[in-house]
Each structure stands twice: as C-alpha cells, then as structure tokens.
Motif scaffolding. Structure first.
Motif, PDB file in Angstrom:
ATOM      1  N   SER A   1       0.824  -1.207   0.000  1.00 35.96           N
ATOM      2  CA  SER A   1       0.000   0.000   0.000  1.00 35.96           C
ATOM      3  C   SER A   1       0.860   1.259   0.000  1.00 35.96           C
ATOM      4  CB  SER A   1      -0.967  -0.031   1.184  1.00 35.96           C
ATOM      5  OG  SER A   1      -0.540   0.808   2.215  1.00 35.96           O
ATOM      6  N   VAL A   2       1.988   1.230   0.708  1.00 34.54           N
ATOM      7  CA  VAL A   2       2.863   2.413   0.712  1.00 34.54           C
ATOM      8  C   VAL A   2       3.454   2.638  -0.673  1.00 34.54           C
ATOM      9  CG1 VAL A   2       4.965   3.424   1.651  1.00 34.54           C
ATOM     10  CG2 VAL A   2       3.401   2.203   3.152  1.00 34.54           C
ATOM     11  N   GLN A   3       3.933   1.566  -1.260  1.00 36.33           N
ATOM     12  CA  GLN A   3       4.457   1.603  -2.637  1.00 36.33           C
ATOM     13  C   GLN A   3       3.508   2.306  -3.588  1.00 36.33           C
ATOM     14  OE1 GLN A   3       6.651  -0.618  -4.972  1.00 36.33           O
ATOM     15  NE2 GLN A   3       8.195  -0.045  -3.447  1.00 36.33           N
ATOM     16  N   VAL A   4       2.278   1.827  -3.573  1.00 33.15           N
ATOM     17  CA  VAL A   4       1.285   2.331  -4.511  1.00 33.15           C
ATOM     18  C   VAL A   4       0.972   3.800  -4.277  1.00 33.15           C
ATOM     19  CG1 VAL A   4      -1.137   2.127  -5.158  1.00 33.15           C
ATOM     20  CG2 VAL A   4       0.258   0.077  -4.916  1.00 33.15           C
ATOM     21  N   SER A   5       0.992   4.216  -3.017  1.00 33.25           N
ATOM     22  CA  SER A   5       0.594   5.574  -2.668  1.00 33.25           C
ATOM     23  C   SER A   5       1.378   6.636  -3.423  1.00 33.25           C
ATOM     24  CB  SER A   5       0.781   5.811  -1.167  1.00 33.25           C
ATOM     25  OG  SER A   5      -0.002   4.897  -0.432  1.00 33.25           O
ATOM     26  N   PHE A   6       2.674   6.435  -3.530  1.00 31.95           N
ATOM     27  CA  PHE A   6       3.521   7.491  -4.091  1.00 31.95           C
ATOM     28  C   PHE A   6       3.760   7.333  -5.594  1.00 31.95           C
ATOM     29  CE2 PHE A   6       4.154   8.200   0.333  1.00 31.95           C
ATOM     30  CZ  PHE A   6       4.402   9.561   0.434  1.00 31.95           C
ATOM     31  N   LYS A   7       3.010   6.451  -6.196  1.00 32.65           N
ATOM     32  CA  LYS A   7       3.154   6.244  -7.635  1.00 32.65           C
ATOM     33  C   LYS A   7       2.839   7.546  -8.370  1.00 32.65           C
ATOM     34  CE  LYS A   7       1.781   2.762 -11.014  1.00 32.65           C
ATOM     35  NZ  LYS A   7       0.754   1.744 -11.303  1.00 32.65           N
ATOM     36  N   GLY A   8       3.766   7.970  -9.184  1.00 32.14           N
ATOM     37  CA  GLY A   8       3.559   9.185  -9.972  1.00 32.14           C
ATOM     38  C   GLY A   8       3.867  10.463  -9.217  1.00 32.14           C
TER      39      GLY A   8
ATOM     40  N   GLY B   1       0.115  17.447  -6.292  1.00 36.84           N
ATOM     41  CA  GLY B   1       0.902  16.277  -5.876  1.00 36.84           C
ATOM     42  C   GLY B   1       0.216  15.546  -4.744  1.00 36.84           C
ATOM     43  N   PHE B   2      -0.276  16.321  -3.799  1.00 36.37           N
ATOM     44  CA  PHE B   2      -0.987  15.743  -2.656  1.00 36.37           C
ATOM     45  C   PHE B   2      -2.258  15.031  -3.111  1.00 36.37           C
ATOM     46  CE2 PHE B   2      -4.238  16.099   0.633  1.00 36.37           C
ATOM     47  CZ  PHE B   2      -3.609  15.475   1.704  1.00 36.37           C
ATOM     48  N   LYS B   3      -2.977  15.688  -4.004  1.00 39.41           N
ATOM     49  CA  LYS B   3      -4.226  15.084  -4.475  1.00 39.41           C
ATOM     50  C   LYS B   3      -3.953  13.776  -5.205  1.00 39.41           C
ATOM     51  CE  LYS B   3      -8.671  15.872  -6.683  1.00 39.41           C
ATOM     52  NZ  LYS B   3      -9.647  16.829  -7.251  1.00 39.41           N
ATOM     53  N   ASN B   4      -2.872  13.760  -5.969  1.00 37.56           N
ATOM     54  CA  ASN B   4      -2.480  12.536  -6.672  1.00 37.56           C
ATOM     55  C   ASN B   4      -2.300  11.392  -5.669  1.00 37.56           C
ATOM     56  OD1 ASN B   4      -1.346  10.682  -8.561  1.00 37.56           O
ATOM     57  ND2 ASN B   4       0.690  11.345  -7.933  1.00 37.56           N
TER      58      ASN B   4
ATOM     59  N   TRP C   1      -3.417  11.223  -2.565  1.00 38.78           N
ATOM     60  CA  TRP C   1      -4.707  10.965  -1.917  1.00 38.78           C
ATOM     61  C   TRP C   1      -5.566  10.055  -2.797  1.00 38.78           C
ATOM     62  CZ3 TRP C   1      -9.971  11.831  -2.645  1.00 38.78           C
ATOM     63  CH2 TRP C   1     -10.772  11.802  -1.494  1.00 38.78           C
ATOM     64  N   LEU C   2      -5.576  10.350  -4.094  1.00 44.41           N
ATOM     65  CA  LEU C   2      -6.353   9.520  -5.022  1.00 44.41           C
ATOM     66  C   LEU C   2      -5.756   8.122  -5.158  1.00 44.41           C
ATOM     67  CD1 LEU C   2      -7.178  12.120  -7.814  1.00 44.41           C
ATOM     68  CD2 LEU C   2      -8.838  10.926  -6.351  1.00 44.41           C
ATOM     69  N   ASN C   3      -4.432   8.054  -5.181  1.00 46.41           N
ATOM     70  CA  ASN C   3      -3.781   6.740  -5.240  1.00 46.41           C
ATOM     71  C   ASN C   3      -4.248   5.866  -4.078  1.00 46.41           C
ATOM     72  OD1 ASN C   3      -2.225   7.212  -7.509  1.00 46.41           O
ATOM     73  ND2 ASN C   3      -0.381   7.794  -6.370  1.00 46.41           N
ATOM     74  N   ILE C   4      -4.217   6.462  -2.902  1.00 45.83           N
ATOM     75  CA  ILE C   4      -4.585   5.688  -1.715  1.00 45.83           C
ATOM     76  C   ILE C   4      -6.053   5.284  -1.784  1.00 45.83           C
ATOM     77  CG2 ILE C   4      -4.707   5.665   0.804  1.00 45.83           C
ATOM     78  CD1 ILE C   4      -2.528   7.788   0.848  1.00 45.83           C
ATOM     79  N   LEU C   5      -6.891   6.243  -2.136  1.00 49.14           N
ATOM     80  CA  LEU C   5      -8.322   5.950  -2.204  1.00 49.14           C
ATOM     81  C   LEU C   5      -8.603   4.837  -3.205  1.00 49.14           C
ATOM     82  CD1 LEU C   5     -11.204   6.641  -1.330  1.00 49.14           C
ATOM     83  CD2 LEU C   5     -11.296   8.290  -3.218  1.00 49.14           C
TER      84      LEU C   5
END
Lengths: 190, 190
Positions: free
Chosen positions: B66-73, B83-86, B88-92
DNA sequence: AATATAAGCGAATATATATTCATTTTAAAG
DNA sequence: CTTTAAAATGAATATATATTCGCTTATATT
C-alpha cells in the motif's frame, strides 16, 4: 429464589470489552471472559445462550449507550456551531474514556457473530446525527454535500484520532482537542 | 526437485484476505483458507510455519504494497496541492480496489496474531507520509499542526469513506470523490 | 531416462474452545 | 426457620481447529 443480577451482566460486558480491546475478537474465549469477570464459565450460559448472543447483546448495548451520551446537553435553541461542538466533544470524550468499545465495535463489524438484525438496529440509531447535519445545512453553515459523506468524515477522523491517541500515549490536551475540532469544522463549513 | 511457487503464496494471501473481509479474523480457519486457495491444508504448512506466521506475513505484505502504490507518480517538482491530491487519489483507489486489505489490516491491529515486531516495521513505513506533510507545512499551504494529527485525520476519514462506500454500495463517482477530497483539503489548508 | 529432492496431499492427531449438566450455593417467600 | 426455585459452579463432554506425518506427485539436475 435468587434473581439474575444486572450488575453481573455489566461485569461480563466489561470483561469482554477489556479482553477484546487487548487481544481482538479472535483471541477471546468464553473461558477468558468468565475468568476476567470473576465468575464460572457455566454462569455465562445462565445470562446468555452462547457466545453469539453475548457478543450481539454487547454490541447493541454499546451502540445505544454511545448515541445516548452524544446528545447530552444538546439544545436546538442554542446556535449550531457551539451545539455541534458540544456533541463532537461528547463523542470524543466518550470514545476516549471507553476505548475498549471503539475497538470492540470495529472488530465486530466484520465478524460472523453480529447478525444482520443487530447491524440494522445499530444503523437506525444514526437518525439523530443525520438530523443534526440537516439542520447545519438548512442554516447554510455547512457544505451541501451528502450527509452520509459528511458523517463518515467526522466519525472516521475521530475514531482514528482516538486510536492514535491511545497507542501513542500522547495526551490529548485542550489545545490538541481544539486543533482536531478545527480540522473537522473547516472540513465541513460552507 | 520442485521449487516453492510464488504464485501459490499470492493465492493463499488472496484467499485469506477474501475470507477475513467476509467473516472477520475470528471466523477464518486454516481449513477455510486452504479450501478457498484450492490447496490442501498441509500445503499451507509448507509455505508458513503456522497461522501466526501466515497472518504476520500477509500483514507485512499488505502494508508494504500500500505504501508503494501511494507514491506512484509523485514528483516533488510539481506543486504541492496537485501532488498531494495525486497521492490521496492513489490511496483511495487502492483501498477501494483492495477493500479486503482495509478490513484485514483493521482486524489485525488488535489481534494477538500480529507481533510487536511486525507492528513496528509497519509503522516505520509511514516516514514518507510525514515528509509529505512537512513539505506542505514548509510551503505554508497546510496548517502548522502536529503531522501525526493531520495524517490521522486524512487516513481515518478515508478508511471510513471506503467502508461506508462498500456497505452502502453507493458508487463513488467523480463528483463524490471530489467532494470528499475538498473536505480533506479544507480541513488541512492553512 | 534415472535419480533426487522438495512440494503437495489429506486423513489422523493434538489441542483449544464452546457448551452441557449434575451438584452446590444463595436468597426470596411463606 | 424451613422450604423452594433459581443462580452459580466447574469438571466432563462435544465440537471445532491447528498441526503433524507417512505417503504421493511433480520437476529440476545429472
């Protein structure tokens, strides 16, 4: 003749709550509960038909209790924001003081113990919260978004706050509480 | 000679996740897991020493993933808010698509299965999120409150959103997602 | 192709847990 | 004070679950 003892039910509930908060629902046995409550295992079956019934009864009791406490001191006469803050604080206080309930409820939600009926009844108790949001929206004080979404936000954030507070053993002083409330209010306000 | 099969581990993990999301950690047995994964019960013990090890391994895998995926892109060059929204959307997105993991992690936290060591390691993976908050604060875009408190808010609200979405089967369309993000951003912004 | 080595199996076993029940204790009612 | 009915007990039982193990099957290596 001897009467069933209401105090004993409370003992049983508190024992179960303590144990579930510590070890999780999966790690708690009827034997554990009876030992923690200071009674014999057989006695549990005097009060509850079995583990399922015990867990469902506790779930329902927690839910009712928490809703009751939330609206303590609420008066529709006073302005929305302080009224809302009062409720928000009631809930926060309750959850901090009854941390075991927070964990218990969370663990229960996805357990096979809780019946759909119990779940349904718990949901129905949310009505006053929807009414509260509705009032804030009618007064144009909070965003015109779906009430379920707003409540989700408030409750989710608060639950996590309570858990984080408990684990980190950071004391939640007045200043920190106010900061948390401001986060919540800024999110909601129109 | 035959080699242990990585695909089989994934099968086992997915079976366990599905079952825990459905029945809760307390309701899932090694027999259930093997049946759902389409293998013999004994085979589970080729891959894991026992139930404890299986659960801990799955917990760790979910967290890392899950951490990996969060910062993708994520790219520190681009401005903070998008950047933050990206992220946030990744996590969601991740949580919506991997709902079972959300439930599994939640259930695990208070189970006797998860060792302190596993818990610790999971916590250490939070560092990038703290760094993100730090950046936003240095750029004066978000409130100067304790980063732990802000993260608690974001994550708590999102988890609850994911759960509520799942139960109510209200589809989380673009408009609803944006509303939710706005709630979050308005809470955080300076 | 033959061999070796580990994976895969699932019935059998060990263990843990829920539940029952014969018995004892308690306290209300007469 | 005696009687009586229900609560309380906890060892015994039934049940569910984790784990083991002798055996079979698959596949890398030679």
């Amino acid at each position: 003749m001897k009467r069933k003892d209401d105090k004993k039910i409370i003992q049983i509930f508190q024992a179960a709550l303590r144990l579930v908060a510590e070890k999780g629902l999966s790690g708690v046995t009827m034997g554990d509960i009876s030992r923690e409550a200071g009674i014999a295992t057989g006695t549990l079956y005097v009060y509850f038909k079995g583990k399922d019934e015990l867990i469902n009864a506790l779930f329902a009791a927690c839910r009712e209790n928490s809703v009751q406490v939330s609206f303590k001191g609420y008066n529709p006469q006073i302005p929305f924001k302080p009224g809302f803050k009062n409720i928000w604080l009631n809930i926060l206080r309750y959850k901090l003081q009854h941390f075991e309930e927070v964990i218990f409820m969370e663990q229960c939600y996805h357990s096979p113990f809780i019946t759909n009926d119990t779940r349904e009844k718990a949901l129905q108790l949310s009505a006053p919260f929807y009414a509260l949001i509705d009032r804030g929206q009618k007064e144009q004080l909070i965003k015109q978004a779906d009430a379920g979404l707003l409540l989700t936000f408030i409750i989710g954030a608060m639950n996590e706050l309570v858990k984080q507070t408990h684990y980190s053993s950071i004391t939640l002083n007045r200043s920190r509480i106010n900061t948390a409330f401001d986060l919540c209010w800024d999110a909601l306000k129109a």
